[in-house]
Motif scaffolding. Structure first.
Motif, PDB file in Angstrom:
ATOM      1  N   PHE A 252       0.906  -1.205   0.068  1.00 51.96           N
ATOM      2  CA  PHE A 252       0.023  -0.005  -0.004  1.00 51.96           C
ATOM      3  C   PHE A 252       0.900   1.421  -0.073  1.00 51.96           C
ATOM      4  O   PHE A 252       1.911   1.215   0.463  1.00 51.96           O
ATOM      5  CB  PHE A 252      -0.799  -0.095   1.294  1.00 51.96           C
ATOM      6  CG  PHE A 252      -1.995  -1.168   1.286  1.00 51.96           C
ATOM      7  CD1 PHE A 252      -2.922  -1.231   0.330  1.00 51.96           C
ATOM      8  CD2 PHE A 252      -1.558  -2.254   2.137  1.00 51.96           C
ATOM      9  CE1 PHE A 252      -3.887  -2.188   0.505  1.00 51.96           C
ATOM     10  CE2 PHE A 252      -2.372  -3.243   2.287  1.00 51.96           C
ATOM     11  CZ  PHE A 252      -3.714  -3.197   1.253  1.00 51.96           C
ATOM     12  N   SER A 253       0.330   2.273  -0.683  1.00 50.39           N
ATOM     13  CA  SER A 253       1.066   3.479  -0.655  1.00 50.39           C
ATOM     14  C   SER A 253      -0.114   4.593  -0.826  1.00 50.39           C
ATOM     15  O   SER A 253      -0.852   4.444  -1.440  1.00 50.39           O
ATOM     16  CB  SER A 253       2.154   3.589  -1.840  1.00 50.39           C
ATOM     17  OG  SER A 253       1.330   3.501  -3.208  1.00 50.39           O
ATOM     18  N   PHE A 254       0.379   5.772  -0.426  1.00 47.14           N
ATOM     19  CA  PHE A 254      -0.336   6.867  -0.628  1.00 47.14           C
ATOM     20  C   PHE A 254      -0.160   7.611  -2.069  1.00 47.14           C
ATOM     21  O   PHE A 254       0.841   7.901  -2.604  1.00 47.14           O
ATOM     22  CB  PHE A 254      -0.061   8.111   0.267  1.00 47.14           C
ATOM     23  CG  PHE A 254      -0.509   7.726   1.713  1.00 47.14           C
ATOM     24  CD1 PHE A 254      -1.945   7.817   2.172  1.00 47.14           C
ATOM     25  CD2 PHE A 254       0.393   7.269   2.511  1.00 47.14           C
ATOM     26  CE1 PHE A 254      -2.110   7.588   3.506  1.00 47.14           C
ATOM     27  CE2 PHE A 254       0.116   7.062   4.032  1.00 47.14           C
ATOM     28  CZ  PHE A 254      -1.274   6.986   4.181  1.00 47.14           C
ATOM     29  N   PRO A 255      -1.413   7.720  -2.840  1.00 52.04           N
ATOM     30  CA  PRO A 255      -1.250   8.315  -4.241  1.00 52.04           C
ATOM     31  C   PRO A 255      -1.015   9.865  -4.229  1.00 52.04           C
ATOM     32  O   PRO A 255      -1.439  10.299  -3.146  1.00 52.04           O
ATOM     33  CB  PRO A 255      -2.722   7.982  -4.914  1.00 52.04           C
ATOM     34  CG  PRO A 255      -3.586   8.111  -3.757  1.00 52.04           C
ATOM     35  CD  PRO A 255      -2.785   7.443  -2.495  1.00 52.04           C
ATOM     36  N   SER A 256      -0.416  10.239  -5.490  1.00 58.46           N
ATOM     37  CA  SER A 256      -0.065  11.525  -5.358  1.00 58.46           C
ATOM     38  C   SER A 256      -1.586  12.376  -5.726  1.00 58.46           C
ATOM     39  O   SER A 256      -2.359  11.550  -6.202  1.00 58.46           O
ATOM     40  CB  SER A 256       0.789  11.889  -6.521  1.00 58.46           C
ATOM     41  OG  SER A 256       0.310  11.446  -7.839  1.00 58.46           O
ATOM     42  N   ILE A 257      -1.456  13.664  -5.813  1.00 65.04           N
ATOM     43  CA  ILE A 257      -2.618  14.490  -6.097  1.00 65.04           C
ATOM     44  C   ILE A 257      -2.906  14.356  -7.501  1.00 65.04           C
ATOM     45  O   ILE A 257      -4.172  14.425  -8.031  1.00 65.04           O
ATOM     46  CB  ILE A 257      -2.446  15.768  -5.924  1.00 65.04           C
ATOM     47  CG1 ILE A 257      -2.228  16.188  -4.284  1.00 65.04           C
ATOM     48  CG2 ILE A 257      -3.546  16.975  -6.284  1.00 65.04           C
ATOM     49  CD1 ILE A 257      -3.379  15.652  -3.572  1.00 65.04           C
ATOM     50  N   ILE A 258      -1.986  14.286  -8.357  1.00 61.36           N
ATOM     51  CA  ILE A 258      -2.103  14.155  -9.870  1.00 61.36           C
ATOM     52  C   ILE A 258      -2.759  12.834 -10.188  1.00 61.36           C
ATOM     53  O   ILE A 258      -3.806  12.632 -11.098  1.00 61.36           O
ATOM     54  CB  ILE A 258      -0.819  14.097 -10.844  1.00 61.36           C
ATOM     55  CG1 ILE A 258      -0.136  15.466 -10.353  1.00 61.36           C
ATOM     56  CG2 ILE A 258      -1.011  13.799 -11.931  1.00 61.36           C
ATOM     57  CD1 ILE A 258       1.294  15.520 -11.010  1.00 61.36           C
ATOM     58  N   ASP A 259      -2.406  11.775  -9.609  1.00 61.83           N
ATOM     59  CA  ASP A 259      -3.074  10.427  -9.599  1.00 61.83           C
ATOM     60  C   ASP A 259      -4.494  10.454  -9.123  1.00 61.83           C
ATOM     61  O   ASP A 259      -5.517   9.746 -10.010  1.00 61.83           O
ATOM     62  CB  ASP A 259      -2.255   9.280  -8.850  1.00 61.83           C
ATOM     63  CG  ASP A 259      -0.898   9.025  -9.483  1.00 61.83           C
ATOM     64  OD1 ASP A 259      -0.894   9.317 -10.738  1.00 61.83           O
ATOM     65  OD2 ASP A 259       0.018   8.594  -8.748  1.00 61.83           O
ATOM     66  N   LEU A 260      -4.761  11.050  -8.108  1.00 60.28           N
ATOM     67  CA  LEU A 260      -6.023  11.239  -7.579  1.00 60.28           C
ATOM     68  C   LEU A 260      -7.118  11.844  -8.655  1.00 60.28           C
ATOM     69  O   LEU A 260      -8.086  11.486  -8.978  1.00 60.28           O
ATOM     70  CB  LEU A 260      -6.260  11.846  -6.157  1.00 60.28           C
ATOM     71  CG  LEU A 260      -5.544  11.055  -4.945  1.00 60.28           C
ATOM     72  CD1 LEU A 260      -5.583  12.049  -3.941  1.00 60.28           C
ATOM     73  CD2 LEU A 260      -6.642   9.715  -4.855  1.00 60.28           C
ATOM     74  N   LYS A 261      -6.549  13.159  -9.048  1.00 60.23           N
ATOM     75  CA  LYS A 261      -7.191  13.738  -9.949  1.00 60.23           C
ATOM     76  C   LYS A 261      -7.410  12.870 -11.419  1.00 60.23           C
ATOM     77  O   LYS A 261      -8.619  12.917 -11.828  1.00 60.23           O
ATOM     78  CB  LYS A 261      -6.566  15.193 -10.622  1.00 60.23           C
ATOM     79  CG  LYS A 261      -6.558  15.997  -9.334  1.00 60.23           C
ATOM     80  CD  LYS A 261      -5.773  17.345  -9.724  1.00 60.23           C
ATOM     81  CE  LYS A 261      -6.292  18.004 -11.011  1.00 60.23           C
ATOM     82  NZ  LYS A 261      -5.414  19.287 -11.147  1.00 60.23           N
TER      83      LYS A 261
ATOM     84  N   ASN B 195     -11.336   9.944 -14.988  1.00 58.08           N
ATOM     85  CA  ASN B 195     -11.492   8.821 -15.456  1.00 58.08           C
ATOM     86  C   ASN B 195     -12.709   7.962 -15.360  1.00 58.08           C
ATOM     87  O   ASN B 195     -13.440   7.344 -15.998  1.00 58.08           O
ATOM     88  CB  ASN B 195     -10.316   7.901 -15.520  1.00 58.08           C
ATOM     89  CG  ASN B 195      -9.086   8.273 -16.321  1.00 58.08           C
ATOM     90  OD1 ASN B 195      -9.100   9.192 -17.278  1.00 58.08           O
ATOM     91  ND2 ASN B 195      -7.875   7.786 -15.843  1.00 58.08           N
ATOM     92  N   SER B 196     -12.993   8.020 -13.848  1.00 55.27           N
ATOM     93  CA  SER B 196     -14.149   7.429 -13.532  1.00 55.27           C
ATOM     94  C   SER B 196     -15.468   8.347 -13.146  1.00 55.27           C
ATOM     95  O   SER B 196     -16.491   7.872 -12.892  1.00 55.27           O
ATOM     96  CB  SER B 196     -13.945   6.713 -11.927  1.00 55.27           C
ATOM     97  OG  SER B 196     -13.504   7.806 -11.277  1.00 55.27           O
ATOM     98  N   SER B 197     -15.254   9.597 -13.630  1.00 56.25           N
ATOM     99  CA  SER B 197     -16.530  10.395 -13.575  1.00 56.25           C
ATOM    100  C   SER B 197     -17.539  10.034 -14.371  1.00 56.25           C
ATOM    101  O   SER B 197     -18.814  10.267 -14.067  1.00 56.25           O
ATOM    102  CB  SER B 197     -16.035  11.907 -13.940  1.00 56.25           C
ATOM    103  OG  SER B 197     -15.587  11.839 -15.274  1.00 56.25           O
ATOM    104  N   HIS B 198     -17.271   9.613 -15.552  1.00 49.81           N
ATOM    105  CA  HIS B 198     -18.494   9.089 -16.447  1.00 49.81           C
ATOM    106  C   HIS B 198     -19.226   7.847 -15.827  1.00 49.81           C
ATOM    107  O   HIS B 198     -20.595   7.721 -15.824  1.00 49.81           O
ATOM    108  CB  HIS B 198     -17.888   8.629 -17.776  1.00 49.81           C
ATOM    109  CG  HIS B 198     -18.865   8.899 -18.793  1.00 49.81           C
ATOM    110  ND1 HIS B 198     -19.391  10.205 -19.378  1.00 49.81           N
ATOM    111  CD2 HIS B 198     -19.613   8.060 -19.763  1.00 49.81           C
ATOM    112  CE1 HIS B 198     -20.229   9.648 -20.353  1.00 49.81           C
ATOM    113  NE2 HIS B 198     -20.265   8.572 -20.547  1.00 49.81           N
TER     114      HIS B 198
END
Length: 235
Positions: free
Chosen positions: A26-35, A40-43
């Motif tokens: 496990f690791s913490f994602p970056s802000i860029i990865d989160l955005k 990508n999943s908004s649709h």
């Protein structure tokens, strides 16, 4: 409490499995990865939100217009209808990864054929014995509930093929956006007609349940069009 506990326990067990069995770190994602993930999943999120909105708006509109008693009559039938619709969920969830990996259209056609036939048998059985089913499950023999159940179950003829042609087929074969768009389009269309019925004073348990049937067959027609458009049955 138990409903929450089941989800909590399954989540903890799943995290344990991926950590100890599959050696996932496990690791913490970056802000860029989160955005990027959110975009990508908004649709998909929009399509799920639309489904939730147009499935719950029926009861809300009936409650606002016709009162608690008629809402109760409608809800009794809707519970049975939703239980029928949920029967296909384990199959769609299990079939999606298989189709995404193997693209076996021949196997999918067989599953679609027999699932649709089985669903049709359940629909006919439920319509014939609607009065007895409602009496046993909810201890009421209201004509409103019986008639609404009969109307709603007609859409059961469309639900199973529509669900199967969605994520386990169209999306699994690379047409996720089209699949989500069908859900959004059906949801918007349903909401528009609900508002038309409301403002023209034509809201009743029968008009609303009939609109559900129209929406489900509309969804099926859109997905059948997609299958034909992308020539997926010819793969």
């Amino acid at each position: 409490f138990f409903y929450v506990f089941v989800f909590f326990l399954s989540g903890v067990l799943s995290l344990g499995l991926v950590f100890y069995i599959f050696n996932v770190k496990f690791s913490f994602p970056s802000i860029i990865d989160l955005k990027k993930s959110l975009l990508n999943s908004s649709h998909f999120f929009l399509s799920r939100a639309t489904v939730s909105l147009y499935t719950t708006c029926n009861t809300i509109i009936i409650g606002l217009t016709l009162g608690n008693t008629m809402t109760g009559y409608y809800s009794v039938s809707e519970k049975i209808y939703q239980a029928f619709a949920s029967l296909i969920n384990p199959l769609t969830q299990g079939l999606y990864p298989y189709m995404a990996k193997n693209k076996n259209v021949h196997v999918f056609k067989k599953i679609l054929k027999y699932s649709t036939l089985s669903g049709a048998i359940i629909v006919v059985f439920t319509i014939i014995f609607a009065e007895a089913i409602i009496l046993i499950l909810f201890n009421t023999n209201s004509d409103y509930s019986v008639n609404v159940l009969k109307i709603l179950m007609i859409s059961g003829l469309a639900i199973i093929p529509s669900y199967l042609l969605g994520y386990p087929f169209l999306a699994a074969l690379g047409h996720t956006k089209y699949t989500n768009n069908t859900v959004i389009l059906v949801g918007i269309n349903h909401l528009i007609w609900i508002l038309i019925l409301y403002f023209t004073g034509n809201i009743s348990v029968y008009t609303v349940s009939s609109l559900v049937v129209i929406s489900e067959f509309f969804a099926l027609s859109l997905r059948l069009f997609g299958v034909k458009r992308f020539k997926l049955f010819k793969i």
